[in-house]
Design a protein around this motif. Structure first.
Motif, mmCIF file in Angstrom:
data_model
loop_
_atom_site.group_PDB
_atom_site.id
_atom_site.type_symbol
_atom_site.label_atom_id
_atom_site.label_comp_id
_atom_site.label_asym_id
_atom_site.label_seq_id
_atom_site.Cartn_x
_atom_site.Cartn_y
_atom_site.Cartn_z
ATOM 1 N N ASN A 1 0.840 -1.193 0.000
ATOM 2 C CA ASN A 1 0.000 0.000 0.000
ATOM 3 C C ASN A 1 0.876 1.245 0.000
ATOM 4 O OD1 ASN A 1 -2.609 -1.315 0.248
ATOM 5 N ND2 ASN A 1 -1.962 -1.853 2.329
ATOM 6 N N GLY A 2 0.300 2.365 -0.384
ATOM 7 C CA GLY A 2 1.006 3.628 -0.323
ATOM 8 C C GLY A 2 1.939 3.826 -1.493
ATOM 9 N N SER A 3 3.192 3.365 -1.386
ATOM 10 C CA SER A 3 4.166 3.539 -2.463
ATOM 11 C C SER A 3 5.255 2.492 -2.330
ATOM 12 C CB SER A 3 4.758 4.955 -2.432
ATOM 13 O OG SER A 3 5.350 5.217 -1.175
ATOM 14 N N ILE A 4 6.091 2.402 -3.365
ATOM 15 C CA ILE A 4 7.133 1.382 -3.412
ATOM 16 C C ILE A 4 8.326 1.947 -4.168
ATOM 17 C CG2 ILE A 4 6.177 0.333 -5.520
ATOM 18 C CD1 ILE A 4 7.032 -2.416 -4.340
ATOM 19 N N TYR A 5 9.543 1.592 -3.743
ATOM 20 C CA TYR A 5 10.750 2.072 -4.409
ATOM 21 C C TYR A 5 10.915 1.432 -5.785
ATOM 22 C CZ TYR A 5 13.184 4.655 -0.666
ATOM 23 O OH TYR A 5 13.575 5.568 0.284
ATOM 24 N N ILE A 6 11.285 2.277 -6.766
ATOM 25 C CA ILE A 6 11.818 1.786 -8.027
ATOM 26 C C ILE A 6 13.250 2.308 -8.128
ATOM 27 C CG2 ILE A 6 9.587 1.554 -9.162
ATOM 28 C CD1 ILE A 6 10.044 4.255 -10.497
ATOM 29 N N GLY A 7 13.959 1.956 -9.200
ATOM 30 C CA GLY A 7 15.401 2.169 -9.226
ATOM 31 C C GLY A 7 15.895 3.500 -9.741
#
Length: 444
Positions: A251-257
Motif C-alpha cells: 500500500n502507499g508507495s514502493i521504491y523503483i530504481g
C-alpha cells in the motif's frame, strides 16, 4: 484482475489463473483462446491455480520464442486469429505493444541491430501478403525503437522515411504506415538464470517484491543474487508492476530504481531513459533524490512517480537477470545532445546515437607556428552523416570529407595552419545510423 477478449493464436502458450468470470462467460479450458492472461504473471507458487499449465522451457527462451544465432536474444511472431471465424485480424502498433508486454513474458516489440537479426526473423509471417512488423516507429525522420535502444542498424526500402511523413510504423522490408498489421514480432532477453518460487519470470529475468520496508540504499544492497532496483520503460510495465505490487498487499508507495545524482536522473541498472511517468509537479528534488511509485490513489494517480527522501523506508522491487541485454545496457553519454563538447571531442550524444537534422562545428586553435591536428579513437557513423575538415576559420572549401567511409582510427589528420575547423552534420534526407565518434586533438 478482469478478463478481456483476446484473439491470440496458439492459446497453449497462454494461461489464466485467479481470474473472475466476465460477462457471464465461465473461464474454462475451451474458452482460453478468448482471454488475456491477466498480465501473464508467472509466479511459480501459483502454478497449482492454473487451469492449463503451459510447458516452461528450460532453455534460453520462453515457450514460443526462438533464440537468434550466436547466443542472441529471443524472438516470437504473434498472429491474431478470430476464434469463431478462423480469420486473421490485423492489430495496431499500440495493441501489439501491449500484447507483447502483458502476454509474452514481458516482451517488447522487436528492435533489430544487425543484418543477422533482420535475416533471422524473416520477411513474412506465413500468411499470404502479410507484413511482419517490428518495433520501429517514426514521425517524419524522427524514429525510435519500442525498447528505447539507439538506432545502430536500418534496412529501409528505398530512401526510408522523409520529413513529409506522418506517424508510421515499420515492417521487415515493407512500410506499414498507420495501418494495422497481420503479424508482429516480440523480443525478450535470452534467459540465463532460473527464478525462485518467490519471483516472477519476466523478460529474461526475475522480479521480486520485498515487503519489509528499507531505505533506498539498503533496498538496493538487499536485492538478491546481484540484482538491483527495477527500471521501468513503458506504460505497460507501469501497469504490470502496479498490479503485482497491489496483489502482494503493498500500500502507499514502493521504491523503483530511479535516483538523481548531481541533478542527473539515472536508473540503478544504467539502462536507457526512454520513458517517464512523473506525477504533476515532479520531478522535484526538493522532496528527495530517490523515486517512488504511487500505489494509493489518495496520494496521486496510481502508477505515477514522485521524488522521495532516500532515507524513507518502504517496500521495493528488485530485478535480476544474470546477464546484460542485447541491445546492451546503454553507456552514459559523454557528449551533450547539442554541439557542446568538452575536453576530448565527441559527436553530439555520443555514444548513444546521432541526433538527426543537426550540424555541429568544432574549432581547434593551437599556438601560432604549430599545426592543429586530430585523431579519432572511435568512429561509428554508418550512414546519414558528413564530416568535413577546413584549413582555418574562413575557408569555405573542405580539404577532407568523410561520408560513407570512415577515418583511419588513431591516425592524425592535420591542418596546414594552427586553426582547424571541423563540421559534422546529419543529412537532411537519410536517418543517421550509428553511435557517433570520439577524437583527441593535439598540437604538432
Amino acid at each position: 484482475m478482469p478478463i478481456v477478449f483476446n484473439t491470440l493464436e496458439n492459446p497453449k502458450t497462454h494461461i489464466v489463473y485467479g481470474c473472475k468470470e466476465s460477462a457471464g462467460i465461465p473461464v474454462a479450458a475451451g474458452f482460453l483462446s478468448l482471454f488475456e492472461t491477466c498480465g501473464r504473471i508467472m509466479k511459480r507458487t501459483l502454478l497449482s491455480l492454473l487451469l492449463i499449465v503451459p510447458s516452461i522451457s528450460a532453455g534460453p527462451c520462453p515457450d514460443g520464442y526462438k533464440q537468434a544465432p550466436n547466443g542472441g536474444d529471443c524472438f516470437q511472431t504473434i498472429k491474431y486469429k478470430d476464434f469463431f471465424s478462423g480469420n486473421y485480424l490485423p492489430q495496431s502498433y499500440d495493441a501489439a505493444e501491449t500484447d507483447c508486454n502483458n502476454n509474452y513474458w514481458g516482451g517488447l516489440l522487436a528492435s533489430l541491430h544487425s543484418s543477422e537479426e533482420n535475416d533471422f526473423i524473416g520477411s513474412n509471417c506465413g500468411l499470404s501478403g502479410a507484413t511482419l512488423n517490428i518495433g520501429l516507429k517514426c514521425k517524419g525522420r524522427l524514429c525510435k525503437w519500442d525498447d528505447g535502444s539507439p538506432i545502430t542498424y536500418t534496412n529501409f526500402a528505398g530512401e526510408g522515411p522523409s520529413d513529409s511523413d506522418g506517424d508510421a510504423c515499420y515492417a521487415v522490408k515493407k512500410d506499414c504506415g498507420q495501418q494495422k498489421a497481420d503479424c508482429w514480432i516480440c523480443r525478450v532477453k535470452a534467459r540465463k538464470i532460473e527464478c525462485t518460487d518467490e519471483e516472477y519470470e519476466r523478460n529474461g529475468g526475475c522480479v521480486s517484491i520485498h515487503l519489509a520496508p528499507l531505505d533506498q540504499k539498503s533496498a538496493q544492497e538487499s536485492c538478491p543474487n546481484g540484482g538491483h532496483l527495477v527500471s521501468i520503460h513503458s506504460k505497460n510495465e507501469i501497469i504490470w508492476f502496479t498490479s503485482i505490487a497491489l496483489e502482494s498487499g503493498v500500500n502507499g508507495s514502493i521504491y523503483i530504481g530511479g535516483q538523481y545524482t548531481n541533478g542527473v536522473f539515472e536508473w540503478a541498472d544504467g539502462s536507457y531513459k526512454n520513458y517517464a511517468n512523473w506525477a504533476n509537479g515532479f520531478p522535484n528534488t526538493i522532496f528527495g533524490a530517490c523515486v517512488q511509485m504511487l500505489l494509493d490513489s489518495a496520494f496521486g494517480v496510481q502508477g505515477q512517480w514522485t521524488n522521495v527522501d532516500c532515507t524513507t523506508k518502504m517496500p521495493y522491487f528488485c530485478f535480476r537477470d544474470g546477464a546484460t541485454y542485447g541491445p546492451p545496457v546503454a553507456p552514459q553519454p559523454k557528449a551533450n545532445p547539442k554541439c557542446l563538447s568538452l575536453h576530448d571531442i565527441y559527436s553530439p550524444n555520443y555514444p548513444l546515437s546521432i541526433p538527426g537534422q543537426q550540424t555541429c562545428e568544432y574549432v581547434i586553435d593551437v599556438n601560432e607556428g604549430s599545426q592543429a591536428s586530430i585523431k579519432f579513437t572511435t568512429y561509428d557513423c554508418k550512414s546519414g552523416t558528413t564530416l568535413s575538415f577546413f584549413d582555418g576559420l574562413n575557408s569555405n572549401q573542405p580539404y577532407l570529407t568523410f561520408t560513407s567511409d570512415s577515418p583511419i582510427l588513431n591516425q592524425p589528420y592535420s591542418a596546414t595552419t594552427n586553426v582547424m575547423k571541423i563540421v559534422f552534420s546529419a543529412n537532411d534526407t537519410t536517418i543517421p545510423v550509428g553511435t557517433g565518434w570520439e577524437a583527441e586533438f593535439a598540437e604538432l
